[in-house]
Design an enzyme around this catalytic site. Structure first.
Site, short mmCIF file in Angstrom:
data_model
loop_
_atom_site.label_atom_id
_atom_site.label_comp_id
_atom_site.label_asym_id
_atom_site.label_seq_id
_atom_site.Cartn_x
_atom_site.Cartn_y
_atom_site.Cartn_z
N ASP A 48 0.81 -1.22 0.00
CA ASP A 48 0.00 0.00 0.00
C ASP A 48 0.85 1.27 0.00
OD1 ASP A 48 0.95 -0.43 2.58
OD2 ASP A 48 -1.00 -0.87 3.43
N ASN A 89 -7.80 -2.94 14.00
CA ASN A 89 -9.18 -3.27 13.62
C ASN A 89 -9.23 -4.43 12.62
OD1 ASN A 89 -8.21 -2.08 11.32
ND2 ASN A 89 -9.71 -0.43 11.22
N HIS A 136 -7.32 -4.71 9.91
CA HIS A 136 -7.01 -4.44 8.50
C HIS A 136 -5.71 -5.12 8.08
CE1 HIS A 136 -4.94 -0.56 9.94
NE2 HIS A 136 -4.00 -1.12 9.22
N GLU A 142 -9.64 -1.79 5.06
CA GLU A 142 -10.38 -1.52 6.29
C GLU A 142 -11.62 -2.41 6.38
OE1 GLU A 142 -9.08 0.21 8.55
OE2 GLU A 142 -8.56 2.26 8.00
C1 GLP Z 1 -0.49 0.25 8.48
C2 GLP Z 1 -0.09 -0.53 7.25
C3 GLP Z 1 -0.41 -1.96 7.42
C4 GLP Z 1 0.21 -2.45 8.72
C5 GLP Z 1 -0.44 -1.75 9.85
C6 GLP Z 1 0.05 -2.18 11.21
O1 GLP Z 1 -1.85 0.48 8.52
N1 GLP Z 1 -0.71 -0.05 6.06
O2 GLP Z 1 0.08 -2.68 6.31
O3 GLP Z 1 0.02 -3.83 8.85
O4 GLP Z 1 -0.13 -0.38 9.68
O5 GLP Z 1 1.17 -1.43 11.54
P1 GLP Z 1 2.11 -1.65 12.79
O6 GLP Z 1 2.96 -2.81 12.44
O7 GLP Z 1 2.87 -0.37 12.88
O8 GLP Z 1 1.24 -1.89 13.95
#
Ligand code: GLP
Length: 248
Positions: A67, A147, A149, A154
């Site tokens: 992303d 949540n 995702h 989402e």
């Molecule tokens: C962002 C990214 C996701 C990732 C998520 C969790 O939203 N787009 O791909 O999995 O964060 O991030 P973290 O590892 O910082 O908790």
């Protein structure tokens, strides 16, 4: 779904990196799906250390990031392009032409499209086309949003979705605010769809820390439902969830 519970974050990073290094050794032409966020930082640090010893690890791979934020340039410090340069691409022998990250400004399509949103649609279609042409993705890593995702899919995202533009939830924007000290966290992102993720041959999901405990519990318990996007992984034949003790 295979569950692997490791001790702490270092263990998780080591195990995740080892899986990738073994896959690279078995197939140097690997097509990788790569995540961002705090969770994979340790894995990337390990890969960089290991690949300084064996500098050919990434020479022939192709990568597709999950992303990117809409509305910021790749050189913005909060962009996932910058993240990848900081954590991996700037330190290993990967061919920059083989690194694919959606362009949140859809620069290449600006002239051909009549609106900025149309250009973004074209960027998404082009990204999906590249994955089809250069894929399938052999090994795809995911983090886990609180949540549920995956990528930036989402709650409510359809399980057969392809690369698309998504409106980020308030909680996701807050969770990712650290890289936007001016407070201007983007409202939207381009993300591989859940269908795109499910088309990867093998998926590894990483979850670490207490803040992910509830999401991990739901991933463990819940049947497939679009309110909890990560539950889509139940429909995939080769998923490994690696989590540390703080999440369980
Ligand atoms: C962002 C990214 C996701 C990732 C998520 C969790 O939203 N787009 O791909 O999995 O964060 O991030 P973290 O590892 O910082 O908790």
């Amino acid at each position: 779904m295979k569950w692997v519970a490791v001790g702490d974050y270092d263990d998780l990073s080591r195990v995740a990196a080892r899986i990738m290094l073994d896959a690279l050794a078995a197939n140097p032409l690997l097509v990788l799906g790569l995540p961002t966020g705090r969770t994979p930082e340790g894995m990337y640090a390990r890969l960089v250390t290991e690949c300084a010893r064996d500098y050919r690890c990434f020479r022939d791979v192709v990568t597709f990031n999950l992303d990117e934020y809409v509305g910021i340039a790749g050189d913005h410090p909060g962009s996932y392009s910058s993240y990848m340069r900081r954590h991996l691409v700037g330190h290993v022998d990967i061919d920059p032409q083989s690194v694919h990250i959606p362009d949140g400004l859809a620069t290449r399509f600006r002239d051909r499209a009549s609106t900025a949103d149309e250009a973004l649609e074209m960027e998404c279609e082009d990204y999906e086309r590249s994955i089809r042409e250069e894929g399938p993705i052999d090994l795809l890593y995911l983090g886990l949003g609180r949540n549920g995702h995956i990528g930036f899919n989402e709650p409510g995202t359809l399980f057969d979705s392809k690369t698309h533009v998504i409106q980020l939830s308030e909680s996701t924007r807050n969770a990712n605010a650290a890289l936007f000290p001016d407070g201007n966290v983007p409202q939207r992102a381009i993300t591989m769809g859940i269908g795109t993720i499910l088309a990867a041959r093998r998926v590894i999901l990483l979850a670490s820390g207490e803040s992910k405990r509830e999401a991990v519990r739901r991933l463990h318990k819940e049947r497939e439902n679009t309110d909890f996007p990560a539950s889509a992984l139940r429909g995939h034949p080769d998923v490994m969830v690696i989590c540390d003790q703080e999440t369980v």
